[in-house]
Design a protein around this motif. Sequence first.
Motif, PDB file in Angstrom:
ATOM      1  N   THR A  50      52.316 -15.669  14.537  1.00 20.49           N
ATOM      2  CA  THR A  50      52.756 -14.906  15.710  1.00 20.49           C
ATOM      3  C   THR A  50      53.422 -13.620  15.217  1.00 20.49           C
ATOM      4  OG1 THR A  50      54.994 -15.812  15.848  1.00 20.49           O
ATOM      5  CG2 THR A  50      53.241 -17.110  16.885  1.00 20.49           C
ATOM      6  N   GLU A  51      53.862 -12.767  16.140  1.00 20.66           N
ATOM      7  CA  GLU A  51      54.543 -11.550  15.743  1.00 20.66           C
ATOM      8  C   GLU A  51      55.842 -11.850  15.002  1.00 20.66           C
ATOM      9  OE1 GLU A  51      51.749 -10.411  18.941  1.00 20.66           O
ATOM     10  OE2 GLU A  51      53.180 -12.038  18.671  1.00 20.66           O
ATOM     11  N   ASP A  71      57.273 -13.163  21.460  1.00 23.15           N
ATOM     12  CA  ASP A  71      55.947 -13.043  20.865  1.00 23.15           C
ATOM     13  C   ASP A  71      54.914 -12.744  21.947  1.00 23.15           C
ATOM     14  OD1 ASP A  71      56.635 -13.493  18.204  1.00 23.15           O
ATOM     15  OD2 ASP A  71      56.533 -15.678  18.435  1.00 23.15           O
ATOM     16  N   LYS A  72      53.881 -12.020  21.556  1.00 23.11           N
ATOM     17  CA  LYS A  72      52.804 -11.678  22.493  1.00 23.11           C
ATOM     18  C   LYS A  72      51.582 -12.566  22.305  1.00 23.11           C
ATOM     19  CE  LYS A  72      55.228  -8.249  24.103  1.00 23.11           C
ATOM     20  NZ  LYS A  72      55.865  -8.350  25.435  1.00 23.11           N
ATOM     21  N   THR A  73      51.252 -12.895  21.044  1.00 20.79           N
ATOM     22  CA  THR A  73      50.033 -13.668  20.762  1.00 20.79           C
ATOM     23  C   THR A  73      50.299 -14.749  19.724  1.00 20.79           C
ATOM     24  OG1 THR A  73      49.360 -12.130  19.010  1.00 20.79           O
ATOM     25  CG2 THR A  73      48.521 -11.698  21.247  1.00 20.79           C
ATOM     26  N   THR A  75      47.876 -16.883  16.812  1.00 23.09           N
ATOM     27  CA  THR A  75      46.580 -17.003  16.149  1.00 23.09           C
ATOM     28  C   THR A  75      46.573 -18.263  15.288  1.00 23.09           C
ATOM     29  OG1 THR A  75      46.265 -14.608  16.079  1.00 23.09           O
ATOM     30  CG2 THR A  75      44.959 -15.920  14.529  1.00 23.09           C
ATOM     31  N   THR A  85      42.667 -16.542  18.949  1.00 20.18           N
ATOM     32  CA  THR A  85      43.960 -15.948  19.290  1.00 20.18           C
ATOM     33  C   THR A  85      44.126 -16.006  20.805  1.00 20.18           C
ATOM     34  OG1 THR A  85      43.883 -14.435  17.399  1.00 20.18           O
ATOM     35  CG2 THR A  85      45.361 -13.856  19.211  1.00 20.18           C
ATOM     36  N   MET A  86      45.318 -16.365  21.267  1.00 21.31           N
ATOM     37  CA  MET A  86      45.564 -16.383  22.709  1.00 21.31           C
ATOM     38  C   MET A  86      46.921 -15.751  23.018  1.00 21.31           C
ATOM     39  SD  MET A  86      46.337 -20.380  23.631  1.00 21.31           S
ATOM     40  CE  MET A  86      46.547 -19.995  25.381  1.00 21.31           C
ATOM     41  N   ASN A  87      47.063 -15.243  24.215  1.00 23.01           N
ATOM     42  CA  ASN A  87      48.317 -14.657  24.653  1.00 23.01           C
ATOM     43  C   ASN A  87      49.345 -15.746  24.913  1.00 23.01           C
ATOM     44  OD1 ASN A  87      47.288 -12.033  24.592  1.00 23.01           O
ATOM     45  ND2 ASN A  87      46.495 -12.195  26.682  1.00 23.01           N
ATOM     46  N   ASN A  90      49.683 -17.207  28.276  1.00 21.39           N
ATOM     47  CA  ASN A  90      48.670 -18.147  28.768  1.00 21.39           C
ATOM     48  C   ASN A  90      48.927 -19.584  28.341  1.00 21.39           C
ATOM     49  OD1 ASN A  90      47.242 -16.127  30.064  1.00 21.39           O
ATOM     50  ND2 ASN A  90      45.948 -15.699  28.272  1.00 21.39           N
TER      51      ASN A  90
END
Length: 453
Positions: A50-51, A71-73, A75, A85-87, A90
């Motif tokens: 993640t970020e 965090d945005k995503t 992976t 990879t997902m948001n 979601n």
Amino acid sequence: MFKIMGIFLVSLLLLTGCGGGGGEGSGSTTETTKTAYFIDSAVKGLTYITESKTGNNTTGDGGSFEYSSNDKTITFKVGNITLGTMNVSNVNSDKRIFVQDLVGVDRTDTTNSTVLGVAKLLQTLDSDSTTDEIEILAEDLNKFDDSSGSIEDIDVAQILSDKGFPSITNDDVKRHMKNSLKYYEITEDNESPELQTSSISNGTIDVLIDSDIVLTFSDDLRKNLINNSNIQLKDSDNNSIPFSIEHYFNILTINPTDNLSHSKEYILTVKVDLQDYGKNPLTNESNNVDTVISFTTKTADTTAPVLNSTTQTYTTTVGTSLTLQTVTANDTVYGDITVVQSGDTPDFDTAGTYNVIYTATDNEGNSASITHTYDVIAKVIVLKTGQTISYVDYDDGHYQKGEDRSYTRGSEIVIDQTTSLQWQDDADAKNITKTWEEAKTYCEDKSLGGFTD
């Protein structure tokens, strides 16, 4: 009093407008750590990024992983292969990320090619087939560091084969996913499993002492519940019999560690605590009662297997090969028995006697053996006498039989090319006189014309 209250309210409004007197500032969000779970079944040891987590992070027990609320995503990777990879936005309210969520399809979709590719890779890397969880070892994960790209762009079956992993069929991959969907209540299953067939029925007699017991159920059973507590094998004296269990979805194979005893009663108990993936307990005609199978082993077998050949002797000459006979064996109780070949391996280019032994042993230790003897005799060479004219009937000149004589002469020796005999042919040969024993020693120690033998 009213004046004081007014001053307090003005002060409060001023503080609020200033962001609480030195706080995060207008519009800032407090960062929190969240936990979610990666699911095919729960996957432990899978790399995620993640970020806020850019290092070598792997999922833990139950497929758990942590991420920041900022965090945005997320992976997920196997080595350098990106699974998807997902948001973060979601992530489902149940805090689970199914393979289908990562790919972006409905959770019940088990046929999507990318879903199948991810699931096949994860299920193949499972290091412990006795549990429902997928546990990936770091050493296996590292094998894919030299592989790169997206899961959609690689041939999963080929790359697994190249890395030395066994193949799992797509049907088995789908079946595994469907079971997980039942377990996590994505799909519904309210029907209890039951025992459909058993290779040994209740009340069976004359059971072979090396028998396995194969149980087939109406639905797939949870691996985590298949153990020696929920499945028990005891003899009539209540002694526990050690065994291992092979599990393939709805089929269990009970393998006793050692042969059972002769003429003994045994009881196999299958507990109602076994469940299918819908968490429905095992049932039978008596409903919630343990399933019991009682059986008795056969009396001791003392008859040895019978081989399809007897002791034989075969004779040939050097250079003429014989085909070794194929020997088989049959046992009145155990049927076809493996025949083990031992003893000598005939060398048909070297004179000698070779004994080839064939042995068959049944499952109760009764054994029979035979020996095939191969006598390889040195070829006798008869040379022509050189007589070409017949002086009387049937003399050498009449028959002219035998091998042609052929000699080659070197600087120090003469070689008979037909018999391979050698003669010393130098100045010393004219004057050498030896006894028989002296001559043998002399020849054994002699080096002449490039020969030492």
